[in-house]
Design an enzyme around this catalytic site. Structure first.
Site, PDB file in Angstrom:
ATOM      1  CE1 TYR A   1      -4.010   1.821   0.135  1.00  0.00           C
ATOM      2  CE2 TYR A   1      -3.438   2.510   2.354  1.00  0.00           C
ATOM      3  CZ  TYR A   1      -4.262   2.605   1.251  1.00  0.00           C
ATOM      4  OH  TYR A   1      -5.328   3.465   1.260  1.00  0.00           O
TER       5      TYR A   1
ATOM      6  CE  LYS B   1     -20.697 -19.401 -16.877  1.00  0.00           C
ATOM      7  NZ  LYS B   1     -21.816 -20.089 -17.519  1.00  0.00           N
TER       8      LYS B   1
ATOM      9  CD  GLU C   1     -23.115 -17.070 -18.064  1.00  0.00           C
ATOM     10  OE1 GLU C   1     -21.962 -16.800 -18.465  1.00  0.00           O
ATOM     11  OE2 GLU C   1     -23.672 -18.148 -18.282  1.00  0.00           O
ATOM     12  CG  ASP C   2     -27.895 -16.312 -17.169  1.00  0.00           C
ATOM     13  OD1 ASP C   2     -27.549 -17.089 -18.068  1.00  0.00           O
ATOM     14  OD2 ASP C   2     -28.095 -16.690 -16.002  1.00  0.00           O
TER      15      ASP C   2
ATOM     16  CG  ASP D   1     -26.134 -17.369 -21.449  1.00  0.00           C
ATOM     17  OD1 ASP D   1     -26.556 -18.185 -20.648  1.00  0.00           O
ATOM     18  OD2 ASP D   1     -25.666 -16.263 -21.118  1.00  0.00           O
TER      19      ASP D   1
ATOM     20  CB  ALA E   1     -34.853 -18.705 -32.447  1.00  0.00           C
ATOM     21  N   GLY E   2     -33.189 -18.133 -29.198  1.00  0.00           N
ATOM     22  CA  GLY E   2     -32.578 -17.089 -28.385  1.00  0.00           C
ATOM     23  C   GLY E   2     -31.078 -17.145 -28.576  1.00  0.00           C
TER      24      GLY E   2
ATOM     25  CB  ALA F   1     -28.463 -21.130 -26.192  1.00  0.00           C
TER      26      ALA F   1
ATOM     27  CG  ASN G   1     -29.761 -24.965 -16.685  1.00  0.00           C
ATOM     28  OD1 ASN G   1     -30.074 -25.489 -15.629  1.00  0.00           O
ATOM     29  ND2 ASN G   1     -28.521 -24.790 -17.078  1.00  0.00           N
TER      30      ASN G   1
ATOM     31  CG  ASN H   1     -22.560 -23.327 -21.055  1.00  0.00           C
ATOM     32  OD1 ASN H   1     -23.150 -24.327 -21.454  1.00  0.00           O
ATOM     33  ND2 ASN H   1     -22.964 -22.100 -21.326  1.00  0.00           N
TER      34      ASN H   1
END
Lengths: 378, 378
Positions: B37, B92, B134-135, B160, B192-193, B195, B286, B317
């Site tokens: 420091y 994660k 993610e997500d 994803d 069709a998202g 993933a 999921n 994943n």
């Protein structure tokens, strides 16, 4: 570069930085994975979706602080940018953990736009139980802190302001006992950035009535037109009642206390000699103080402190922020108050049972420091 | 609530979350403090101010990944918000550390405005060596990832999309060996998202020519007018060459492979029975799959996999992202490429020396998984 700097660079290089992430739960097999991650984590997510405050129960929010900087006022180095701020914020995060068990994470922001910083911190705040702002230049730091406090229900703390002010006040309380002076002392604060203005504000709240703040243009007085801002104007209304103008050298003549939060080397031995008898010199510029401990002592100062770890009396914020956030997180307060800051300074000063010129403040390694400070919050 | 969910909640409550911060350097005394420091850290800050890339050397940047979510598509729970995403991102982060020694930190953003998310991540990126998205729901996730890749010189990865696509391709490579079929198989991708579109893209790049993507409106074909977006239109140009319309049930008749990245319970045993002989069912929704492993097997599927940790063939994943970032950080690549993704899938598939219906993919706990994936990057 000296040996000490080389040592420090080597320490930072050995493991590439200072901070790591660890798991608090076991991850040995599929069963563990099923609970900590998918599919088990879905039950936790569902619960939190219904009541986000459950992040305190099921997440680390209640023990996690973001250490945020934009690199606009790093140590005494100035506006060196967010990347350069990173090693400092990382160090700060470690001190949170070491001294108070608080998990903290460094976030350096590659923008110096105050409104943008406020928006970013608000967007990020969900995962944190507190925000420690650091090394953000004045007057932007005031604007940013005020806006964040208005928008967030987790404690926001600009350490350069309040941490510094609290530790300075603690040191001053004890130093005055040693030199046997009272709240009527004449105090010169050199530096009207984040730290200087916050120190002045807290000293005023504590009851010190004779303070003169000096910036690069000289003494600040009510009605001065140059180089002012809103916060300086507020400060001017409560200080320098004689409306003295003049240089730092001018106003230091006869002063009882010098508090420097400015730049290395601004104070000469002659200036210390011109102070009142039993003078107190707190030279806090970082990493190099306004005058070295040795030079100030040699010029007759009764008590000298700096912010350096290698100083006899180290007035370092590390005495404050870990304990203050520990208390804030444990009591889950929504915001810090001035009363907490004043109480923290008194608690810290009270830890030194017999103050002396060599010891006006506890060492951060003494047990009980963080607990004593934490105890005033809530 | 079942016992398993209760167990998972308990695990998250015991220590309030799963992730902690630790110091990689000693902090035992003033000397240590002086180096880690102030004042020692100033030498590091000065060096980094001159060359910000030194954060890789003197900071943790080279081993630190931000795990970023806005909570708009959490697991299969949907748009449950950033707070609900936190436990998943935290999990994660732990897997990054456990499986590849990568330090990772969860950042959940309380905004779902794509441009704002891009600005925030760019402002924060300095302290990180990589960004794992993610997500985040489609089609915003495509926009966000593309913008970040254009603006940042650190690898950006929407797990994803690409993590799922890589592990699916790896599983499919081995599953086809087991059922002795080739790239001419007819594949139905339901969802069709993020993933679904990424899987379809990667399978197409790998050489599969007969894919039909299905969304909530049924089969997607070139020229369909309803419920399309830019990415779906691109996908339509490379899939469903016969321009079949119809429901999921319709197009599953005679299909060799079903890949579900949609919702629990969308696939009946009858639909599995209608598939071609030696059918492959990858039910990835999921936490609850489109059809359970037991039901799919019972309906005659030759090979079944899900994303669950308690599944025999777990296409998760976690087999991909730790190793992929390990490799990316070590090689200090600026961005991931499709070639790396294809190579990662092949490397992963190659770890199973004798694929069988019970084992098309390695377990994440087998040694060498992350290394094999890391090896393809750079």
């Amino acid at each position: 570069m000296n040996d000490f700097d080389r040592d420090s660079l080597k320490l930072h290089e050995e493991k590439h930085g200072k901070l790591g992430i660890v798991s608090k739960v076991p991850l040995r097999n599929r069963d563990d994975l099923s609970r900590a991650y998918t599919p088990g984590v879905a039950a936790v997510s569902k619960a939190v979706a219904e009541d986000p405050s459950l992040l305190y129960k099921y997440g680390g929010k209640g023990n996690m602080v973001a250490v945020v900087s934009d690199g606009s006022a790093v140590l005494g180095l100035g506006n060196v940018g967010a990347a350069a701020a990173y090693p400092v914020m990382e160090g700060k995060a470690l001190l949170f953990k070491e001294f108070a068990g608080v998990d903290a994470f460094p976030l350096v922001l590659d923008t110096q736009d105050a409104a943008e910083i406020v928006d970013i911190v608000c967007a990020l705040a969900l995962g944190f139980g507190g925000i420690n702002l650091e090394d953000i230049s004045a007057p932007r730091c005031f604007e940013i802190e005020t806006a964040l406090k208005a928008r967030l229900k987790i404690p926001v703390f600009h350490d350069d302001q309040h941490g510094t002010a609290i530790v300075l006040l603690a040191g001053l309380i004890n130093a005055l006992k040693v030199v046997e002076k009272d709240k009527n002392v004449r105090i010169v604060v050199n530096g009207a950035g984040a730290a200087g203005l916050a120190i002045t504000r807290l000293l005023h709240l504590y009851g010190f009535g004779n303070i003169i703040v000096v910036d690069s243009q000289g003494a600040i007085f009510q009605g001065r037109s140059e180089n002012m801002n809103t916060t300086k104007a507020e400060i001017a209304a409560h200080t320098n009642s004689e409306r003295l103008s003049g240089t730092l050298e001018d106003v230091m003549v006869g002063a009882d206390v010098f508090i420097g939060v400015s730049k290395a080397g601004l104070v000469s031995q002659g200036m210390v000699r011109s102070m009142a008898d039993r003078a107190i010199v707190f030279a806090m510029a970082n990493p190099d103080p306004e005058i070295s401990e040795a030079d100030a002592k040699d010029a007759g100062a009764a008590i000298v402190a700096t912010g350096r770890s290698d100083s006899l009396n180290q007035l370092n914020n590390v005495l404050v922020f870990p304990g203050l956030f520990r208390g804030a997180l444990d009591a889950r307060i929504e915001q810090f108050t001035d009363e907490m800051f004043l109480a923290a300074a008194e608690a810290l000063a009270g830890l030194v049972l017999e103050p002396s010129a060599e010891k006006i403040i506890p060492s951060p390694f003494e047990p009980g420091v963080a607990d004593a400070v934490a105890g005033v919050v809530g």
